[in-house]
Design a protein around this motif. Structure first.
Motif, PDB file in Angstrom:
ATOM      1  N   MET A  18     112.985 -84.423  34.832  1.00  0.00           N
ATOM      2  CA  MET A  18     112.653 -83.054  34.434  1.00  0.00           C
ATOM      3  C   MET A  18     111.809 -82.376  35.504  1.00  0.00           C
ATOM      4  O   MET A  18     112.001 -81.195  35.815  1.00  0.00           O
ATOM      5  N   ASP A  19     110.870 -83.118  36.069  1.00  0.00           N
ATOM      6  CA  ASP A  19     110.049 -82.546  37.132  1.00  0.00           C
ATOM      7  C   ASP A  19     110.918 -82.094  38.298  1.00  0.00           C
ATOM      8  O   ASP A  19     110.715 -81.013  38.855  1.00  0.00           O
ATOM      9  N   ARG A  20     111.882 -82.946  38.669  1.00  0.00           N
ATOM     10  CA  ARG A  20     112.746 -82.580  39.793  1.00  0.00           C
ATOM     11  C   ARG A  20     113.598 -81.367  39.446  1.00  0.00           C
ATOM     12  O   ARG A  20     113.774 -80.464  40.265  1.00  0.00           O
ATOM     13  N   ALA A  21     114.143 -81.366  38.228  1.00  0.00           N
ATOM     14  CA  ALA A  21     114.976 -80.230  37.819  1.00  0.00           C
ATOM     15  C   ALA A  21     114.166 -78.947  37.784  1.00  0.00           C
ATOM     16  O   ALA A  21     114.633 -77.883  38.194  1.00  0.00           O
ATOM     17  N   THR A  22     112.918 -79.047  37.275  1.00  0.00           N
ATOM     18  CA  THR A  22     112.063 -77.865  37.226  1.00  0.00           C
ATOM     19  C   THR A  22     111.763 -77.354  38.626  1.00  0.00           C
ATOM     20  O   THR A  22     111.767 -76.149  38.889  1.00  0.00           O
ATOM     21  N   ALA A  23     111.521 -78.311  39.566  1.00  0.00           N
ATOM     22  CA  ALA A  23     111.269 -77.910  40.949  1.00  0.00           C
ATOM     23  C   ALA A  23     112.481 -77.217  41.544  1.00  0.00           C
ATOM     24  O   ALA A  23     112.359 -76.218  42.260  1.00  0.00           O
ATOM     25  N   GLN A  24     113.673 -77.761  41.231  1.00  0.00           N
ATOM     26  CA  GLN A  24     114.894 -77.138  41.736  1.00  0.00           C
ATOM     27  C   GLN A  24     115.064 -75.740  41.159  1.00  0.00           C
ATOM     28  O   GLN A  24     115.450 -74.796  41.853  1.00  0.00           O
ATOM     29  N   GLN A  25     114.768 -75.613  39.841  1.00  0.00           N
ATOM     30  CA  GLN A  25     114.895 -74.305  39.214  1.00  0.00           C
ATOM     31  C   GLN A  25     113.895 -73.323  39.820  1.00  0.00           C
ATOM     32  O   GLN A  25     114.206 -72.152  40.045  1.00  0.00           O
ATOM     33  N   ASP A  26     112.685 -73.813  40.114  1.00  0.00           N
ATOM     34  CA  ASP A  26     111.692 -72.954  40.752  1.00  0.00           C
ATOM     35  C   ASP A  26     112.177 -72.473  42.108  1.00  0.00           C
ATOM     36  O   ASP A  26     111.973 -71.314  42.482  1.00  0.00           O
ATOM     37  N   GLN A  27     112.837 -73.363  42.877  1.00  0.00           N
ATOM     38  CA  GLN A  27     113.373 -72.963  44.181  1.00  0.00           C
ATOM     39  C   GLN A  27     114.383 -71.844  43.999  1.00  0.00           C
ATOM     40  O   GLN A  27     114.417 -70.879  44.764  1.00  0.00           O
ATOM     41  N   GLN A  28     115.270 -71.969  42.974  1.00  0.00           N
ATOM     42  CA  GLN A  28     116.260 -70.922  42.729  1.00  0.00           C
ATOM     43  C   GLN A  28     115.577 -69.599  42.426  1.00  0.00           C
ATOM     44  O   GLN A  28     115.985 -68.546  42.914  1.00  0.00           O
ATOM     45  N   ILE A  29     114.525 -69.663  41.580  1.00  0.00           N
ATOM     46  CA  ILE A  29     113.844 -68.433  41.191  1.00  0.00           C
ATOM     47  C   ILE A  29     113.244 -67.751  42.415  1.00  0.00           C
ATOM     48  O   ILE A  29     113.250 -66.527  42.539  1.00  0.00           O
ATOM     49  N   LYS A  30     112.740 -68.541  43.362  1.00  0.00           N
ATOM     50  CA  LYS A  30     112.165 -67.960  44.564  1.00  0.00           C
ATOM     51  C   LYS A  30     113.216 -67.286  45.424  1.00  0.00           C
ATOM     52  O   LYS A  30     112.939 -66.308  46.109  1.00  0.00           O
ATOM     53  N   ARG A  31     114.427 -67.806  45.406  1.00  0.00           N
ATOM     54  CA  ARG A  31     115.489 -67.266  46.263  1.00  0.00           C
ATOM     55  C   ARG A  31     116.303 -66.224  45.477  1.00  0.00           C
ATOM     56  O   ARG A  31     117.453 -66.427  45.128  1.00  0.00           O
ATOM     57  N   ILE A  32     115.657 -65.136  45.192  1.00  0.00           N
ATOM     58  CA  ILE A  32     116.289 -64.036  44.472  1.00  0.00           C
ATOM     59  C   ILE A  32     116.932 -63.108  45.486  1.00  0.00           C
ATOM     60  O   ILE A  32     116.327 -62.750  46.496  1.00  0.00           O
ATOM     61  N   VAL A  33     118.167 -62.692  45.209  1.00  0.00           N
ATOM     62  CA  VAL A  33     118.822 -61.721  46.076  1.00  0.00           C
ATOM     63  C   VAL A  33     118.189 -60.350  45.850  1.00  0.00           C
ATOM     64  O   VAL A  33     118.192 -59.829  44.734  1.00  0.00           O
ATOM     65  N   THR A  34     117.646 -59.811  46.893  1.00  0.00           N
ATOM     66  CA  THR A  34     117.166 -58.436  46.868  1.00  0.00           C
ATOM     67  C   THR A  34     117.968 -57.636  47.882  1.00  0.00           C
ATOM     68  O   THR A  34     118.524 -58.199  48.829  1.00  0.00           O
ATOM     69  N   PRO A  35     118.082 -56.328  47.721  1.00  0.00           N
ATOM     70  CA  PRO A  35     118.788 -55.540  48.733  1.00  0.00           C
ATOM     71  C   PRO A  35     118.114 -55.697  50.083  1.00  0.00           C
ATOM     72  O   PRO A  35     116.898 -55.886  50.157  1.00  0.00           O
ATOM     73  N   PRO A  36     118.882 -55.634  51.164  1.00  0.00           N
ATOM     74  CA  PRO A  36     118.236 -55.620  52.484  1.00  0.00           C
ATOM     75  C   PRO A  36     117.228 -54.481  52.553  1.00  0.00           C
ATOM     76  O   PRO A  36     117.359 -53.472  51.847  1.00  0.00           O
ATOM     77  N   PRO A  37     116.205 -54.627  53.381  1.00  0.00           N
ATOM     78  CA  PRO A  37     115.219 -53.545  53.471  1.00  0.00           C
ATOM     79  C   PRO A  37     115.878 -52.240  53.906  1.00  0.00           C
ATOM     80  O   PRO A  37     116.814 -52.244  54.703  1.00  0.00           O
ATOM     81  N   ALA A  38     115.409 -51.141  53.360  1.00  0.00           N
ATOM     82  CA  ALA A  38     115.944 -49.831  53.740  1.00  0.00           C
ATOM     83  C   ALA A  38     115.282 -49.367  55.026  1.00  0.00           C
ATOM     84  O   ALA A  38     114.058 -49.449  55.178  1.00  0.00           O
ATOM     85  N   ALA A  39     116.082 -48.913  55.963  1.00  0.00           N
ATOM     86  CA  ALA A  39     115.528 -48.366  57.197  1.00  0.00           C
ATOM     87  C   ALA A  39     114.673 -47.141  56.877  1.00  0.00           C
ATOM     88  O   ALA A  39     115.012 -46.339  55.999  1.00  0.00           O
TER      89      ALA A  39
END
Length: 645
Positions: A18-39
């Motif tokens: 569970m600890d490993r799965a939670t860590a993996q899920q946390d990594q996913q949460i950190k890697r959120i797709v955001t729009p590229p920065p606007a010029a």
């Protein structure tokens, strides 16, 4: 190992899981797709005051004006997530930086998105802050087609219909370290609205710089409704009942092929032969031994989405149409895009290699792929929406898709498997995971998504299209989702082509990389085209197949004949959907499979000057698969006027 959260129980060993799965899920949460920065775009009105971009987009439409942008090019130190280790690799890469932004960018290897309008004059200052010292400048053997001068650069606005001369979209100039240069793009008032992109284009260093992440979206936003005399911008149709545009997902696909090297300069690899970086090492891209046939899959690197590897797209809602603006800004791998429902309760943490990805996708991405509704290709609105389950993107392509997620939950974003002759690397392509989409509860659209999209577009036409054009738009949408009132280019007739024929054969031969058997020669006689004329082109390619791209003027696809001389531009092929629904559509980039013949037509309007055609496998371009092209003024007697002083 990837574990479903519902399988976890309360034993000590399971708590460890569970600890490993939670860590993996946390990594996913950190890697959120955001729009590229606007010029940070500043615009000048007649009063001389400067307004920020959002003040213009939401305010009165600009008929004309200036857009001012400043970009720096320099090395950036950052990190990129590596699923093979479940950790981040330190990297030092060349990148674009908005000169007006002071805060560090979240994803520094994604260039700022530039939004412009038809009729604007875009003034873009490029500052080359790279160091002048570069052991590859000039090339070691003194030959133009040996990659060289990695710290020199320029800029190409890929797909824009503007002048190729002077300080406009001129890729035949060099901006050396320490030099500032201002581009001036006079975007015509009738320029099509759509999704384009920009990247470096100096012969000898293009692949290395683009693979570093030097690429950004360039979006032309239009507000012209269709009339009986002229087509409208699709932007004016794609609005919700509130008047707001359909939600957009700008997606920049990149393939950053960084490597770490040992003391002798050799690329370091792991036990499987994939690129590897030890703790404390910094990855980079400084040599063309990081490119070549098969090098991308062998490297073990991952296609990134807006700078993130295996990220999560947040914020979708069931039954809400989204516009996905996708640009393939990679160098040499094909992407076969699909969306599938994800098994509930799973996470994708450390996917150590291609087989782990393949197995995970097979076990957790379920059912048939979702329908995709393609409204534009290479920034140009299609004559009719193409419904498909797979969108094949080759380097340089753009696709605008309308997506509807039918129910709440998570969805896999997949790069599907493909046969060897359908992709850039000429080997069988395994299935990969690109990321996931989280979809919240909304209004279920029903089981027939095509009927849902049709109904939504008809309602949008009733709200947004002027009365004089509304019935035609409605009739078109009701007739197989046609968009003829928004397609920017008229069909090319047989009578328009005046008997001229152009041929472009891209292949690697005894003389190396070349076009029609001739390696690139910047001083040689260019291919000459006559302003105001139109030609039919025959495009062919040798193994492994090559994406053909020409600057300035797009082309209309007439036929795509397979080796058995069967036209596959309507239905595609059983094992490869990439040519389906292309007959009659307009492109600026198209993959030519080895042994196939593409017949296309192009007209040359408005702009004279020198530019290029080339293979968009960018290391092929850098090694000679490019040719100079000149559009010249006619002399009135069937030829071209000579230069005079």
């Amino acid at each position: 190992m990837v574990i479903g959260l519902s399988m976890l129980a309360g034993t000590t060993s399971m708590l460890s899981c569970m600890d490993r799965a939670t860590a993996q899920q946390d990594q996913q949460i950190k890697r959120i797709v955001t729009p590229p920065p606007a010029a940070q775009v500043l615009r000048a009105r007649s009063s001389g005051s400067l307004l920020a971009l959002d003040a213009i987009i939401t305010g009165p439409p600009l008929v004309s004006g200036e857009a001012v942008i400043e970009l720096n090019i320099d090395y950036t130190d950052s990190k990129i997530y590596n699923p093979a280790t479940g950790d981040y690799d330190a990297v030092r890469l060349r990148s674009y930086k908005d000169a007006k932004q002071t805060a560090p960018a979240k994803v520094p290897f994604v260039a700022p998105t530039i939004d412009i309008s038809p009729g604007e004059t875009v003034r873009l200052t490029l500052r080359n802050l790279l160091k002048p010292e570069n052991e590859n400048c000039p090339s070691r053997d003194g030959k133009i087609n040996t990659p060289h001068c990695f710290n020199r650069t320029n800029l190409h606005s890929h797909g824009l219909w503007i002048s190729p001369a002077g300080n406009s979209d001129n890729v035949l100039i060099s901006i050396n370290p320490g030099v500032d240069f201002q581009y001036e793009y006079n975007v015509p008032p009738d320029h099509p609205a759509g999704t384009f992109w920009y990247h470096p284009h100096l012969h000898g260093s293009t692949a290395l710089q683009v693979s570093s992440g030097m690429a950004g979206l360039l979006i032309v936003r239009g507000n012209r409704p269709p009339t009986s005399q002229s087509p409208g911008d699709i932007d004016t149709l794609l609005k919700e009942s509130t008047g707001a545009p359909y939600p957009e997902r700008p997606v920049l696909l990149q393939q950053v092929q960084y490597a770490c090297r040992d003391a002798s300069g050799k690329i370091e690899v792991d036990a499987n032969g994939a690129y590897a970086c030890k703790p404390g090492e910094v990855g980079g891209i400084e040599s063309y031994d990081q490119f070549g046939p098969g090098s991308w899959p062998e490297s073990g690197r991952y296609t990134s989405v807006n700078g993130e590897v295996l990220p999560l797209f947040p914020g979708a809602q069931a039954g809400r149409i989204e516009r996905w603006r996708i640009a393939h800004a990679g160098v040499r791998d094909s992407v076969k895009l699909q969306f599938k429902k994800m098994r509930p309760g799973v996470v994708y943490g450390q996917l150590a290699d291609a087989k782990a990805q393949q197995d995970w996708v097979a076990a957790n991405c379920l059912g048939d792929p979702l329908p995709q509704f393609a409204i534009a290709s290479d920034g140009l609105t299609r004559r009719k929406i193409a419904q498909r389950q797979t969108t094949v993107l080759q380097p340089g392509y753009r696709e605008d898709l309308l997506m509807v997620f039918p129910e709440a939950g998570d969805y896999c974003v997949i790069d599907d498997q493909a046969p060897a002759n359908a992709n850039i690397n000429a080997d069988v392509k395994s299935r990969k995971l690109l990321g996931s989409v989280n979809v919240g509860v909304g209004n279920p659209p029903g089981s027939d998504l095509r009927a849902f999209v049709t109904a939504q577009l008809l309602a949008a036409a009733d709200r947004n299209v002027p009365v004089a054009s509304r019935q035609k738009v409605r009739d078109d949408l009701s007739n197989d989702l046609r968009l003829t009132s928004f397609a920017p280019h008229l069909d090319m007739s047989d009578t328009e082509v005046k008997g001229h024929r152009q041929a472009a054969d891209l292949r690697i031969g005894g003389t190396g990389f070349g076009v029609n058997g001739v390696p690139y020669d910047p001083t040689g006689a260019p291919r000459v085209l006559i302003l105001g004329s139109a030609d039919e082109w025959t495009l062919t390619a040798g193994v492994p197949g090559h994406p053909f791209h020409i600057h300035v003027n797009p082309f209309q696809i007439m036929e795509i004949r397979n080796p058995s001389h069967v036209d596959v531009s309507v239905d595609g092929e059983a094992d490869d959907p990439q040519y389906a629904n292309l007959k009659g559509e307009w492109r600026d980039t198209l993959f030519v499979k080895a042994g196939y013949t593409i017949v296309a037509r192009s007209r040359y309007r408005r702009y004279v000057g020198d530019f290029v055609l080339h293979c968009h496998i960018l290391d092929h371009e850098d090694q000679g698969m490019m040719q100079n092209v000149r559009v010249a003024i006619p002399d009135g007697a069937g030829g071209v006027a000579m230069n005079h002083h």
